[in-house]
Scaffold this active site. Structure first.
Site, mmCIF file in Angstrom:
data_model
loop_
_atom_site.group_PDB
_atom_site.id
_atom_site.type_symbol
_atom_site.label_atom_id
_atom_site.label_comp_id
_atom_site.label_asym_id
_atom_site.label_seq_id
_atom_site.Cartn_x
_atom_site.Cartn_y
_atom_site.Cartn_z
ATOM 1 C CG ASN A 58 6.459 3.277 4.795
ATOM 2 O OD1 ASN A 58 6.083 3.411 3.645
ATOM 3 N ND2 ASN A 58 5.664 3.435 5.821
ATOM 4 N NE ARG A 60 -1.214 2.497 2.907
ATOM 5 C CZ ARG A 60 -0.664 3.583 3.423
ATOM 6 N NH1 ARG A 60 -0.507 4.677 2.697
ATOM 7 N NH2 ARG A 60 -0.229 3.581 4.674
ATOM 8 C CG ASP A 61 3.165 4.337 3.057
ATOM 9 O OD1 ASP A 61 3.537 5.143 2.204
ATOM 10 O OD2 ASP A 61 3.033 4.634 4.258
ATOM 11 C CG HIS A 96 2.995 4.526 9.243
ATOM 12 N ND1 HIS A 96 2.553 3.510 8.435
ATOM 13 C CD2 HIS A 96 3.387 5.502 8.395
ATOM 14 C CE1 HIS A 96 2.664 3.853 7.161
ATOM 15 N NE2 HIS A 96 3.180 5.065 7.114
ATOM 16 C CG HIS A 140 7.197 7.676 5.962
ATOM 17 N ND1 HIS A 140 7.170 7.286 4.649
ATOM 18 C CD2 HIS A 140 5.966 7.376 6.467
ATOM 19 C CE1 HIS A 140 5.981 6.783 4.354
ATOM 20 N NE2 HIS A 140 5.219 6.827 5.442
ATOM 21 C CB CYS A 183 1.644 10.705 1.736
ATOM 22 S SG CYS A 183 0.120 11.574 1.340
HETATM 23 N N1 COA Z 1 -13.143 4.623 -3.904
HETATM 24 C C1 COA Z 1 -13.383 4.822 -5.231
HETATM 25 N N2 COA Z 1 -13.913 5.953 -5.725
HETATM 26 C C2 COA Z 1 -14.207 6.919 -4.845
HETATM 27 C C3 COA Z 1 -13.978 6.774 -3.469
HETATM 28 C C4 COA Z 1 -13.421 5.567 -2.999
HETATM 29 N N3 COA Z 1 -13.147 5.370 -1.726
HETATM 30 N N4 COA Z 1 -14.386 7.897 -2.862
HETATM 31 C C5 COA Z 1 -14.847 8.716 -3.807
HETATM 32 N N5 COA Z 1 -14.737 8.137 -5.007
HETATM 33 C C6 COA Z 1 -15.126 8.675 -6.312
HETATM 34 C C7 COA Z 1 -16.560 9.167 -6.352
HETATM 35 O O1 COA Z 1 -17.431 8.143 -6.636
HETATM 36 C C8 COA Z 1 -16.488 10.208 -7.433
HETATM 37 O O2 COA Z 1 -16.451 9.558 -8.688
HETATM 38 P P1 COA Z 1 -17.008 10.236 -10.039
HETATM 39 O O3 COA Z 1 -16.133 11.437 -10.296
HETATM 40 O O4 COA Z 1 -16.842 9.177 -11.063
HETATM 41 O O5 COA Z 1 -18.424 10.600 -9.720
HETATM 42 C C9 COA Z 1 -15.138 10.846 -7.242
HETATM 43 O O6 COA Z 1 -14.329 9.839 -6.573
HETATM 44 C C10 COA Z 1 -15.197 12.090 -6.385
HETATM 45 O O7 COA Z 1 -15.868 11.789 -5.156
HETATM 46 P P2 COA Z 1 -15.797 12.745 -3.894
HETATM 47 O O8 COA Z 1 -16.529 12.108 -2.771
HETATM 48 O O9 COA Z 1 -16.239 14.141 -4.327
HETATM 49 O O10 COA Z 1 -14.284 12.703 -3.559
HETATM 50 P P3 COA Z 1 -13.185 13.859 -3.590
HETATM 51 O O11 COA Z 1 -12.797 14.182 -4.980
HETATM 52 O O12 COA Z 1 -13.601 14.957 -2.670
HETATM 53 O O13 COA Z 1 -11.964 13.056 -2.911
HETATM 54 C C11 COA Z 1 -11.301 11.251 -1.482
HETATM 55 C C12 COA Z 1 -12.061 12.547 -1.604
HETATM 56 C C13 COA Z 1 -11.150 10.952 -0.020
HETATM 57 C C14 COA Z 1 -12.059 10.147 -2.187
HETATM 58 C C15 COA Z 1 -9.897 11.410 -2.176
HETATM 59 O O14 COA Z 1 -9.295 12.600 -1.775
HETATM 60 C C16 COA Z 1 -8.994 10.258 -1.851
HETATM 61 O O15 COA Z 1 -9.211 9.146 -2.313
HETATM 62 N N6 COA Z 1 -7.927 10.500 -1.053
HETATM 63 C C17 COA Z 1 -7.015 9.454 -0.610
HETATM 64 C C18 COA Z 1 -5.607 9.867 -0.873
HETATM 65 C C19 COA Z 1 -4.643 8.792 -0.433
HETATM 66 O O16 COA Z 1 -4.876 7.622 -0.572
HETATM 67 N N7 COA Z 1 -3.490 9.244 0.090
HETATM 68 C C20 COA Z 1 -2.432 8.376 0.500
HETATM 69 C C21 COA Z 1 -2.732 7.551 1.709
HETATM 70 S S1 COA Z 1 -2.702 8.453 3.203
HETATM 71 ZN ZN ZN Z 2 3.198 6.223 5.383
#
Ligand code: COA
Ligand code: ZN
Length: 312
Positions: free
Chosen positions: A249, A16-17, A207, A209, A240
């Site tokens: 990490n 994942r990370d 956790h 890094h 990230c």
């Molecule tokens: N899995 C898959 N798709 C997702 C989702 C999820 N968990 N959450 C939201 N989406 C999709 C929505 O369905 C939507 O799709 P569409 O454009 O086809 O309609 C789109 O993403 C936007 O949804 P929204 O709720 O408005 O999300 P956002 O754009 O505000 O983003 C997060 C919010 C949390 C989903 C996004 O910022 C994210 O995934 N962040 C994680 C980052 C990460 O993993 N960082 C490293 C680890 S710490």
């Molecule tokens: Zn990390």
């Protein structure tokens, strides 16, 4: 896996990370092979992927297929990182054993990474906990606990408040994450000591890094005051993509080697981890930060040069 109260529990997070920040696409079959190989090395948990927006982290967009296809070892908890309810539903469908809910202590990093405020993250986590706490294990991560690349220092009282919020939602396993390697051993001891007034060592994961070279120092500092569970990534991969300057990490093989050298028990097969780590550059197209993959463990000795025979 036999453990004693001294055992340092290693939780592998490279799938994942590690992979979330890789610019080169790692095919689904290769991810599955990597997780299956890691499943025979003594880890208690493997963070096998995330269920986040595929636009945010394209590298892990195949989490559903990966979780469904891996060969699970009965002793290992396969963890999925989750930002919201949609991700939790996907992870349940893919039969993740544990959902690792993540928010940041820094509001700015939460907005950059999760595109929402901390309060909004918790609203989603409350819903996840209500719907799923009887169905699946839940862990709550506080990212940027030890510093934020946007805000700098983080108030430990805010970290405590967030831990208490998780506990109030019935989420009793907590990870304190040093997202961009800003922690130092003195600070680690202070914060870990405070958090261990709320939860037991069994409930706490650190956790770290190695962004500023203090990763293993921070492990020892936390271990000395009772922490036992640590995340690490084979090859020292990781970071990230929404934290400027993020890098790997702490490296699993470097961590396990340190433990072996100083007499801290682990359940990890170091030789196997090194062998797997040495395959990563071919998979990823670049060198890794692993020290052990290059140097080998201390007991890997070399033949002396012939000319020394003429000198005695
Ligand atoms: N899995 C898959 N798709 C997702 C989702 C999820 N968990 N959450 C939201 N989406 C999709 C929505 O369905 C939507 O799709 P569409 O454009 O086809 O309609 C789109 O993403 C936007 O949804 P929204 O709720 O408005 O999300 P956002 O754009 O505000 O983003 C997060 C919010 C949390 C989903 C996004 O910022 C994210 O995934 N962040 C994680 C980052 C990460 O993993 N960082 C490293 C680890 S710490
Ligand atoms: Zn990390």
């Amino acid at each position: 896996m036999t453990t004693s109260p001294d055992t340092l529990i290693v939780q592998e997070v490279a799938p994942r990370d590690g992979l979330q920040i890789e610019p080169t696409w790692v095919p689904t079959t290769e991810k599955i092979k990597l997780i299956n190989a890691l499943s025979h090395m003594g880890f208690s948990r493997i963070e096998a992927g995330s269920f986040v927006s595929p636009k945010a982290i394209p590298a892990l967009r195949d989490g559903d297929e990966v979780f469904k296809a891996i060969t699970r070892h009965p002793d290992i908890i396969y963890v999925a990182l989750i930002p919201n309810l949609k991700g939790a539903l996907r992870a349940l469908d893919a039969q993740a054993d544990e959902l690792n809910l993540v928010l940041s202590a820094s509001q700015t990093h939460n907005l950059a990474n999760m595109r929402m405020t901390k309060d909004k993250s918790f609203l989603g986590f409350a819903e996840i906990s209500t719907q799923m706490k009887e169905l699946v294990k839940l862990n709550g991560t506080v990212a940027t606990t030890f510093g934020c690349p946007f805000e700098g220092k983080i108030d430990p009282n805010e970290v405590m408040r967030l831990v208490e919020n998780y506990l109030a939602l019935g989420i009793q396993n907590i990870t304190l994450a040093d997202t961009t390697g800003m922690a130092n051993p003195v600070q680690v001891k202070n914060i870990v000591r405070q958090v261990l007034t709320l939860i037991t060592p069994e409930q706490l994961t650190l956790h770290f890094h190695n962004t500023r070279g203090l990763g293993l120092c921070n492990v020892l500092a936390a271990y000395e005051i009772g922490a036992r569970r640590f995340d690490s990534a084979i090859g020292g991969l990781g970071g990230c993509p929404f934290a400027p300057g993020a890098s790997g990490n702490i490296c699993t093989e470097d961590l396990v080697n340190m433990c072996q050298e100083i007499g801290i028990p682990t359940t990890i097969d170091l030789e196997q981890v090194i062998q797997l780590s040495r395959k990563l550059p071919a998979l990823l197209g670049h060198d890794t930060p692993s020290q052990l993959a290059k140097a080998g463990p201390n007991h890997h000795l070399h033949s002396p040069p012939d000319y020394i025979k003429t000198l005695v």
